[in-house]
Design an enzyme around this catalytic site. Structure first.
Site, mmCIF file in Angstrom:
data_model
loop_
_atom_site.group_PDB
_atom_site.id
_atom_site.type_symbol
_atom_site.label_atom_id
_atom_site.label_comp_id
_atom_site.label_asym_id
_atom_site.label_seq_id
_atom_site.Cartn_x
_atom_site.Cartn_y
_atom_site.Cartn_z
ATOM 1 N N ASP A 56 8.892 -0.858 6.225
ATOM 2 C CA ASP A 56 9.292 -0.938 4.818
ATOM 3 C C ASP A 56 9.866 -2.328 4.584
ATOM 4 O O ASP A 56 10.738 -2.776 5.332
ATOM 5 C CB ASP A 56 10.343 0.141 4.517
ATOM 6 C CG ASP A 56 9.745 1.539 4.623
ATOM 7 O OD1 ASP A 56 8.606 1.720 4.172
ATOM 8 O OD2 ASP A 56 10.411 2.428 5.179
ATOM 9 N N GLU A 129 -2.045 0.057 6.995
ATOM 10 C CA GLU A 129 -2.852 -1.170 7.022
ATOM 11 C C GLU A 129 -4.152 -0.969 6.237
ATOM 12 O O GLU A 129 -4.568 -1.836 5.451
ATOM 13 C CB GLU A 129 -3.180 -1.555 8.468
ATOM 14 C CG GLU A 129 -4.074 -2.773 8.562
ATOM 15 C CD GLU A 129 -4.755 -2.882 9.915
ATOM 16 O OE1 GLU A 129 -5.343 -1.885 10.373
ATOM 17 O OE2 GLU A 129 -4.677 -3.950 10.518
HETATM 18 C C1 LIG Z 1 5.148 1.588 5.167
HETATM 19 S S1 LIG Z 1 5.324 2.911 6.332
HETATM 20 C C2 LIG Z 1 4.211 2.408 7.626
HETATM 21 C C3 LIG Z 1 3.879 3.560 8.536
HETATM 22 C C4 LIG Z 1 2.942 3.211 9.709
HETATM 23 N N1 LIG Z 1 3.593 2.283 10.652
HETATM 24 C C5 LIG Z 1 1.628 2.613 9.222
HETATM 25 O O1 LIG Z 1 1.433 1.386 9.391
HETATM 26 O O2 LIG Z 1 0.819 3.373 8.680
HETATM 27 C C6 LIG Z 1 6.944 2.586 7.050
HETATM 28 C C7 LIG Z 1 7.451 3.759 7.904
HETATM 29 O O3 LIG Z 1 8.632 3.333 8.597
HETATM 30 C C8 LIG Z 1 9.570 4.400 8.601
HETATM 31 N N2 LIG Z 1 10.904 3.767 8.747
HETATM 32 C C9 LIG Z 1 11.504 2.905 7.885
HETATM 33 N N3 LIG Z 1 12.708 2.515 8.347
HETATM 34 C C10 LIG Z 1 12.854 3.129 9.551
HETATM 35 C C11 LIG Z 1 13.896 3.151 10.509
HETATM 36 N N4 LIG Z 1 15.023 2.440 10.330
HETATM 37 N N5 LIG Z 1 13.722 3.896 11.626
HETATM 38 C C12 LIG Z 1 12.592 4.610 11.805
HETATM 39 N N6 LIG Z 1 11.567 4.647 10.935
HETATM 40 C C13 LIG Z 1 11.702 3.920 9.818
HETATM 41 C C14 LIG Z 1 9.356 5.090 7.268
HETATM 42 O O4 LIG Z 1 9.824 6.424 7.302
HETATM 43 C C15 LIG Z 1 7.827 5.009 7.141
HETATM 44 O O5 LIG Z 1 7.209 6.127 7.788
#
Ligand SMILES: C[S@@+](CC[C@H](N)C(=O)[O-])C[C@H]1O[C@@H](n2cnc3c(N)ncnc32)[C@H](O)[C@@H]1O
Length: 151
Positions: A56, A129
């Site tokens: 994020d 992606e």
């Molecule tokens: C934009 S999504 C991307 C998901 C995946 N990596 C992809 O590329 O399809 C970001 C993910 O990071 C997780 N996330 C954000 N901050 C996090 C944290 N501090 N610890 C663990 N997960 C986190 C969110 O819940 C979300 O599932």
């Protein structure tokens, strides 16, 4: 807390209908909370590889401290990595791309060559992606190496 991502991971690891009984890889560990807390709790120099794929971006400046790539977080991340360990980072967000370049340009904990504009062949693709590519955005892919810690 991050239930959607965990469900999505599990749905790829077990066949449909096998959620309760299908065996999972013996070395799999799932952390359902903030990954930053896990990084802080790990022993030093224990990781060979770390993936931060499409985090994020927290584009507002006042939320920047929530970013994984942050001057205050880098020492915590570096501490958990073995010397020479690889940290892969991908993002399609222009604000985050600029931010990563700036933060990496001002640190010595990781060797940080310029990012690739195409996903290297041995990287996994992700759902996010695919969405970014369909929307016409250009992800950047960094492969960092933890420098040897000073003696
Ligand atoms: C934009 S999504 C991307 C998901 C995946 N990596 C992809 O590329 O399809 C970001 C993910 O990071 C997780 N996330 C954000 N901050 C996090 C944290 N501090 N610890 C663990 N997960 C986190 C969110 O819940 C979300 O599932």
């Amino acid at each position: 807390m991050y239930a959607n991502g965990i469900c999505s991971l599990l749905s790829r690891l077990v066949p449909e209908g096998g959620e309760e009984s299908a065996p999972l890889p013996g070395n799999l560990r799932i952390w359902p909370d903030d990954a930053r807390a896990l990084l802080r709790a790990l022993p030093g120099a224990c990781l060979d590889q770390l993936f931060l794929l499409f985090p994020d971006p927290w584009p507002k400046a006042r939320h920047a401290k929530r970013r994984f790539v942050h001057p205050a977080a880098l020492p915590e991340i570096a501490r958990a990595m073995k010397p020479g360990a690889e940290w892969r980072i991908a993002t399609d967000d222009p604000t985050y791309q600029e931010w990563v370049a700036a933060v990496l340009g001002a640190q010595a904990l990781f060797d940080a060559p310029p990012p690739a504009t195409r996903r290297p062949a041995d990287w996994p693709g992700t759902r996010y992606e695919a969405k970014a590519l369909r929307a016409g955005r250009t992800p950047l892919y960094w492969s960092l190496r933890r420098t040897a810690a000073p003696a």
